[in-house]
Structure formats: structure tokens, C-alpha cells
Scaffold this motif. Structure first.
Motif, PDB file in Angstrom:
ATOM      1  N   SER A 148       0.848  -1.185   0.000  1.00 23.71           N
ATOM      2  CA  SER A 148       0.000   0.000   0.000  1.00 23.71           C
ATOM      3  C   SER A 148       0.891   1.244   0.000  1.00 23.71           C
ATOM      4  O   SER A 148       1.791   1.374   0.820  1.00 23.71           O
ATOM      5  CB  SER A 148      -0.887  -0.010   1.243  1.00 23.71           C
ATOM      6  OG  SER A 148      -1.649   1.154   1.299  1.00 23.71           O
ATOM      7  N   ARG A 149       0.644   2.145  -0.930  1.00 23.21           N
ATOM      8  CA  ARG A 149       1.461   3.364  -1.050  1.00 23.21           C
ATOM      9  C   ARG A 149       0.920   4.509  -0.208  1.00 23.21           C
ATOM     10  O   ARG A 149       1.652   5.413   0.157  1.00 23.21           O
ATOM     11  CB  ARG A 149       1.527   3.814  -2.511  1.00 23.21           C
ATOM     12  CG  ARG A 149       2.057   2.778  -3.448  1.00 23.21           C
ATOM     13  CD  ARG A 149       3.512   2.545  -3.213  1.00 23.21           C
ATOM     14  NE  ARG A 149       4.022   1.700  -4.292  1.00 23.21           N
ATOM     15  CZ  ARG A 149       5.177   1.121  -4.261  1.00 23.21           C
ATOM     16  NH1 ARG A 149       5.964   1.268  -3.223  1.00 23.21           N
ATOM     17  NH2 ARG A 149       5.579   0.372  -5.248  1.00 23.21           N
ATOM     18  N   TYR A 150      -0.363   4.476   0.069  1.00 24.63           N
ATOM     19  CA  TYR A 150      -1.005   5.571   0.791  1.00 24.63           C
ATOM     20  C   TYR A 150      -1.625   5.017   2.059  1.00 24.63           C
ATOM     21  O   TYR A 150      -2.383   4.062   2.020  1.00 24.63           O
ATOM     22  CB  TYR A 150      -2.065   6.247  -0.087  1.00 24.63           C
ATOM     23  CG  TYR A 150      -1.515   6.609  -1.446  1.00 24.63           C
ATOM     24  CD1 TYR A 150      -0.677   7.697  -1.608  1.00 24.63           C
ATOM     25  CD2 TYR A 150      -1.798   5.828  -2.571  1.00 24.63           C
ATOM     26  CE1 TYR A 150      -0.133   8.008  -2.849  1.00 24.63           C
ATOM     27  CE2 TYR A 150      -1.270   6.136  -3.817  1.00 24.63           C
ATOM     28  CZ  TYR A 150      -0.436   7.219  -3.941  1.00 24.63           C
ATOM     29  OH  TYR A 150       0.095   7.515  -5.164  1.00 24.63           O
ATOM     30  N   THR A 151      -1.295   5.624   3.187  1.00 22.96           N
ATOM     31  CA  THR A 151      -1.721   5.071   4.470  1.00 22.96           C
ATOM     32  C   THR A 151      -2.931   5.789   5.058  1.00 22.96           C
ATOM     33  O   THR A 151      -3.560   5.295   5.975  1.00 22.96           O
ATOM     34  CB  THR A 151      -0.568   5.155   5.495  1.00 22.96           C
ATOM     35  OG1 THR A 151      -0.151   6.519   5.610  1.00 22.96           O
ATOM     36  CG2 THR A 151       0.600   4.299   5.050  1.00 22.96           C
ATOM     37  N   ASN A 152      -3.262   6.927   4.529  1.00 25.86           N
ATOM     38  CA  ASN A 152      -4.311   7.761   5.078  1.00 25.86           C
ATOM     39  C   ASN A 152      -5.513   7.759   4.132  1.00 25.86           C
ATOM     40  O   ASN A 152      -5.352   7.960   2.927  1.00 25.86           O
ATOM     41  CB  ASN A 152      -3.718   9.176   5.242  1.00 25.86           C
ATOM     42  CG  ASN A 152      -4.668  10.170   5.802  1.00 25.86           C
ATOM     43  OD1 ASN A 152      -5.790  10.301   5.329  1.00 25.86           O
ATOM     44  ND2 ASN A 152      -4.214  10.900   6.804  1.00 25.86           N
ATOM     45  N   ARG A 153      -6.700   7.570   4.657  1.00 29.32           N
ATOM     46  CA  ARG A 153      -7.908   7.527   3.805  1.00 29.32           C
ATOM     47  C   ARG A 153      -8.109   8.825   3.027  1.00 29.32           C
ATOM     48  O   ARG A 153      -8.526   8.814   1.875  1.00 29.32           O
ATOM     49  CB  ARG A 153      -9.148   7.234   4.645  1.00 29.32           C
ATOM     50  CG  ARG A 153      -9.242   5.810   5.087  1.00 29.32           C
ATOM     51  CD  ARG A 153     -10.517   5.571   5.846  1.00 29.32           C
ATOM     52  NE  ARG A 153     -10.509   4.234   6.407  1.00 29.32           N
ATOM     53  CZ  ARG A 153     -11.595   3.579   6.710  1.00 29.32           C
ATOM     54  NH1 ARG A 153     -12.776   4.117   6.535  1.00 29.32           N
ATOM     55  NH2 ARG A 153     -11.508   2.368   7.216  1.00 29.32           N
TER      56      ARG A 153
END
Length: 141
Positions: free
Chosen positions: A71-76
Motif C-alpha cells: 500500500s502506497r497511501y496510508t491515510n484515507r
């Protein structure tokens, strides 16, 4: 051509698939393509509701581990912003998902890994898009 299973079936021509030309097959014709980060969010939500039941199988667990690792993005909110950047580009959903998952740093790399975008977006626009996505990735909270 694939051979029929029994003598009563007619031979079926194999479908020619080529992601470089967006020939993904009938199964993916109208499918929504998700970023790995979106898959991670969905699987973690399901995990939280089912972890007490111990009803999670090995495939689910391995898929979750994969999504967490890549996953490259951790924040919704960051995921939503990346989607918002990709939406107006006019690219196909598969191409948007590829760009979002690969996180290329150079437009040449992106066009090499996702060749179907070469004639759909200018080098300058793609470079700007990639820089904006990289900035979101770096500064996600």
C-alpha cells in the motif's frame, strides 16, 4: 485454440489478452479497479469486524498482508485525494489504478510500465500528476 473437454463441446478460441493495449478480457470489461491502498482499507475494516469470530482464512490473511506491504497511501484522505487527481485525466480505470499503485517518479517510467497511456496524456501533464501524487505520498498524515 483450446480443446473441448468432451466430444460434444465445440472448441473455444482463447481470448487474446494484452494489458498494454487494455485488452483485459470480458471479466474486467466493466470492473472497477482499486488501488492497493483501497483494498487494504476494505480488508482492514472487514478484519476488525471478523477477528473475534476467527473466521478469517489463509487467503484472506495473505491478501491483507500483501495489501499492507505494498500500500502506497496510508491515510484515507490521501487515498481520496489521489483518486481525485486521477479522475479528470480521462484515463481508463485500469490505467488510473496502475499509476496509483506504481507511484512512478518519472513520466518516462510511467509510460514504459503503462504503455496504453502514452497517447492519452502529455508528458507535461503526466509529470505534473506524478509529482502531485508523490507530494501526497510524502506528506500524508
Amino acid at each position: 485454440m483450446r480443446m473441448a473437454r468432451n466430444r460434444l463441446e465445440r472448441p473455444v478460441a482463447e481470448e487474446s489478452l494484452d494489458a498494454a493495449r487494455l485488452e483485459l478480457g470480458v471479466d474486467f470489461q466493466d470492473a472497477e479497479c482499486l488501488l492497493i491502498s483501497e483494498v487494504k482499507v476494505l480488508l482492514e475494516a472487514q478484519y476488525d469486524s471478523k477477528k473475534d469470530e476467527k473466521s478469517l482464512d489463509e487467503v484472506y490473511t495473505k491478501t491483507l498482508e500483501y495489501a499492507q506491504k505494498f500500500s502506497r497511501y496510508t491515510n484515507r484522505d490521501t487515498i481520496k485525494e489521489v483518486r481525485a487527481l486521477l479522475k479528470p485525466t480521462g484515463l481508463e480505470p485500469f490505467e488510473c489504478a496502475q499509476l496509483g499503485n506504481l507511484c512512478c517518479s518519472e513520466y518516462e517510467e510511467a509510460k514504459s510500465l503503462v504503455p496504453s497511456i502514452a497517447s492519452k496524456i502529455s508528458d507535461e501533464d503526466l509529470d505534473s500528476l506524478l509529482k502531485q501524487m508523490d507530494s501526497l505520498k510524502k506528506y500524508q498524515g
